[in-house]
Design a protein around this motif. Structure first.
Motif, PDB file in Angstrom:
ATOM      1  N   PHE A  83      33.810 -29.169  56.499  1.00 58.06           N
ATOM      2  CA  PHE A  83      33.281 -28.225  57.476  1.00 58.06           C
ATOM      3  C   PHE A  83      32.400 -27.164  56.820  1.00 58.06           C
ATOM      4  O   PHE A  83      31.276 -26.905  57.273  1.00 58.06           O
ATOM      5  N   SER A  84      32.908 -26.537  55.758  1.00 56.72           N
ATOM      6  CA  SER A  84      32.153 -25.452  55.123  1.00 56.72           C
ATOM      7  C   SER A  84      30.857 -25.958  54.504  1.00 56.72           C
ATOM      8  O   SER A  84      29.825 -25.280  54.563  1.00 56.72           O
ATOM      9  N   THR A  85      30.893 -27.174  53.927  1.00 53.45           N
ATOM     10  CA  THR A  85      29.675 -27.754  53.350  1.00 53.45           C
ATOM     11  C   THR A  85      28.627 -27.996  54.433  1.00 53.45           C
ATOM     12  O   THR A  85      27.441 -27.685  54.238  1.00 53.45           O
ATOM     13  N   GLY A  86      29.060 -28.539  55.562  1.00 51.04           N
ATOM     14  CA  GLY A  86      28.134 -28.775  56.666  1.00 51.04           C
ATOM     15  C   GLY A  86      27.600 -27.486  57.250  1.00 51.04           C
ATOM     16  O   GLY A  86      26.397 -27.380  57.542  1.00 51.04           O
ATOM     17  N   PHE A  87      28.453 -26.492  57.406  1.00 51.70           N
ATOM     18  CA  PHE A  87      28.016 -25.228  58.002  1.00 51.70           C
ATOM     19  C   PHE A  87      27.062 -24.481  57.073  1.00 51.70           C
ATOM     20  O   PHE A  87      26.095 -23.866  57.530  1.00 51.70           O
ATOM     21  N   GLN A  88      27.332 -24.542  55.785  1.00 54.76           N
ATOM     22  CA  GLN A  88      26.431 -23.891  54.828  1.00 54.76           C
ATOM     23  C   GLN A  88      25.062 -24.569  54.817  1.00 54.76           C
ATOM     24  O   GLN A  88      24.037 -23.906  54.636  1.00 54.76           O
ATOM     25  N   GLU A  89      25.040 -25.888  54.984  1.00 53.57           N
ATOM     26  CA  GLU A  89      23.764 -26.592  55.047  1.00 53.57           C
ATOM     27  C   GLU A  89      23.040 -26.287  56.344  1.00 53.57           C
ATOM     28  O   GLU A  89      21.809 -26.258  56.387  1.00 53.57           O
ATOM     29  N   LEU A  90      23.812 -26.038  57.394  1.00 52.86           N
ATOM     30  CA  LEU A  90      23.222 -25.738  58.694  1.00 52.86           C
ATOM     31  C   LEU A  90      22.611 -24.350  58.728  1.00 52.86           C
ATOM     32  O   LEU A  90      21.667 -24.090  59.468  1.00 52.86           O
ATOM     33  N   THR A  91      23.137 -23.466  57.950  1.00 53.50           N
ATOM     34  CA  THR A  91      22.714 -22.065  58.014  1.00 53.50           C
ATOM     35  C   THR A  91      22.344 -21.533  56.646  1.00 53.50           C
ATOM     36  O   THR A  91      22.884 -21.950  55.630  1.00 53.50           O
ATOM     37  N   HIS A  92      21.427 -20.571  56.657  1.00 51.32           N
ATOM     38  CA  HIS A  92      21.149 -19.760  55.475  1.00 51.32           C
ATOM     39  C   HIS A  92      21.792 -18.419  55.726  1.00 51.32           C
ATOM     40  O   HIS A  92      21.466 -17.742  56.709  1.00 51.32           O
ATOM     41  N   ALA A 105      20.247 -29.875  61.860  1.00 51.06           N
ATOM     42  CA  ALA A 105      21.606 -30.403  61.971  1.00 51.06           C
ATOM     43  C   ALA A 105      21.734 -31.779  61.321  1.00 51.06           C
ATOM     44  O   ALA A 105      22.825 -32.162  60.879  1.00 51.06           O
ATOM     45  N   GLU A 106      20.616 -32.511  61.237  1.00 50.43           N
ATOM     46  CA  GLU A 106      20.654 -33.830  60.601  1.00 50.43           C
ATOM     47  C   GLU A 106      21.003 -33.708  59.125  1.00 50.43           C
ATOM     48  O   GLU A 106      21.749 -34.536  58.583  1.00 50.43           O
ATOM     49  N   ARG A 107      20.476 -32.701  58.477  1.00 49.37           N
ATOM     50  CA  ARG A 107      20.776 -32.482  57.066  1.00 49.37           C
ATOM     51  C   ARG A 107      22.250 -32.146  56.889  1.00 49.37           C
ATOM     52  O   ARG A 107      22.907 -32.640  55.968  1.00 49.37           O
ATOM     53  N   ALA A 108      22.774 -31.311  57.754  1.00 54.11           N
ATOM     54  CA  ALA A 108      24.193 -30.963  57.701  1.00 54.11           C
ATOM     55  C   ALA A 108      25.051 -32.204  57.909  1.00 54.11           C
ATOM     56  O   ALA A 108      26.089 -32.378  57.251  1.00 54.11           O
ATOM     57  N   TYR A 109      24.614 -33.072  58.796  1.00 50.52           N
ATOM     58  CA  TYR A 109      25.342 -34.313  59.087  1.00 50.52           C
ATOM     59  C   TYR A 109      25.406 -35.202  57.851  1.00 50.52           C
ATOM     60  O   TYR A 109      26.469 -35.749  57.508  1.00 50.52           O
TER      61      TYR A 109
END
Length: 223
Positions: A83-92, A105-109
């Motif tokens: 979760f944290s890895t995806g959320f960090q990729e989703l946001t700066h 969101a594709e990158r986070a996925y």
């Protein structure tokens, strides 16, 4: 009395057969150590998945949940890392945690899938050795049996009259090697099939969670 006779047969076995038995005992000890440690890891992982799902369902605010997760740092569970890895990729994240810039969101996925695969690989590590023990132990035991029987029959060449009393001990010593091989292989085979199915079940939970997060991230992207 039976156990004593078996023990005496082991002690009186040839050097090669004894080495085969020793190898199989060590393989059995290692497999049981691996089985018990892996079982504990899988139980803890399933427990952490359940706890995270409860916490995730109770926290609609992803930013709040991410903040709580990131505070744990190295003590994160597998689901929290995904979760944290995806959320960090989703946001700066800026100096203010609440001020976030939505990214793709594709990158986070993709990052979450990579992290989930890493977690599955961690759970799967060592199981290949267990499979090797399960498949090779009977053959190692069989080698000891063939070697022992071969030398028993070679020993008969110096005997004028072969009787059951002469042949039986040597064959019994040899057959014990096969028993040791089965003793090592059967638990390893059962445990491997059981553990690999549990790892697959956890992998399915990771996949479902990543898909669920991806949908939530896409919704957040549209806001």
């Amino acid at each position: 009395m039976d156990s004593l006779s078996i023990f005496s047969l082991i002690l009186s076995a040839g050097f090669v057969v004894q080495m085969v038995m020793l190898i199989l005992i060590l393989m059995s000890i290692y497999s049981w150590t691996l089985i018990l440690s892996k079982k504990k890891i899988l139980i803890d992982t399933n427990k952490n998945i359940k706890l995270f799902h409860q916490n995730f369902s109770a926290n609609i605010d992803l930013e709040k949940l991410a903040y709580q997760t990131l505070k744990k740092d190295i003590n994160q569970s597998s689901m929290e890392r995904i979760f944290s890895t995806g959320f960090q990729e989703l946001t700066h994240t800026t100096s203010d945690f609440n001020q976030v810039l939505i990214i793709d969101a594709e990158r986070a996925y993709r990052v979450m899938n990579t992290m989930a695969n890493n977690e599955v690989n961690r759970l799967d590590s060592g199981l290949s050795i267990l499979a090797m023990i399960a498949s090779s132990s009977p053959y190692i035991g069989l080698f000891g049996t063939v070697w022992g029987i071969m030398h028993s029959f070679i020993g008969l060449a110096s005997v004028k009259q072969a009787t059951v009393a002469i042949v039986a001990p040597g064959i019994a010593e040899a057959l014990i090697a096969t028993a040791f091989g089965l003793f090592a292989a059967i638990p390893a085979t059962i445990a491997y099939n059981r553990l690999i199915s549990q790892v697959e079940s956890i992998n399915n939970k990771y996949t479902a969670f990543v898909e669920q997060l991806f949908v939530l991230f896409q919704r957040q992207n549209r806001q």
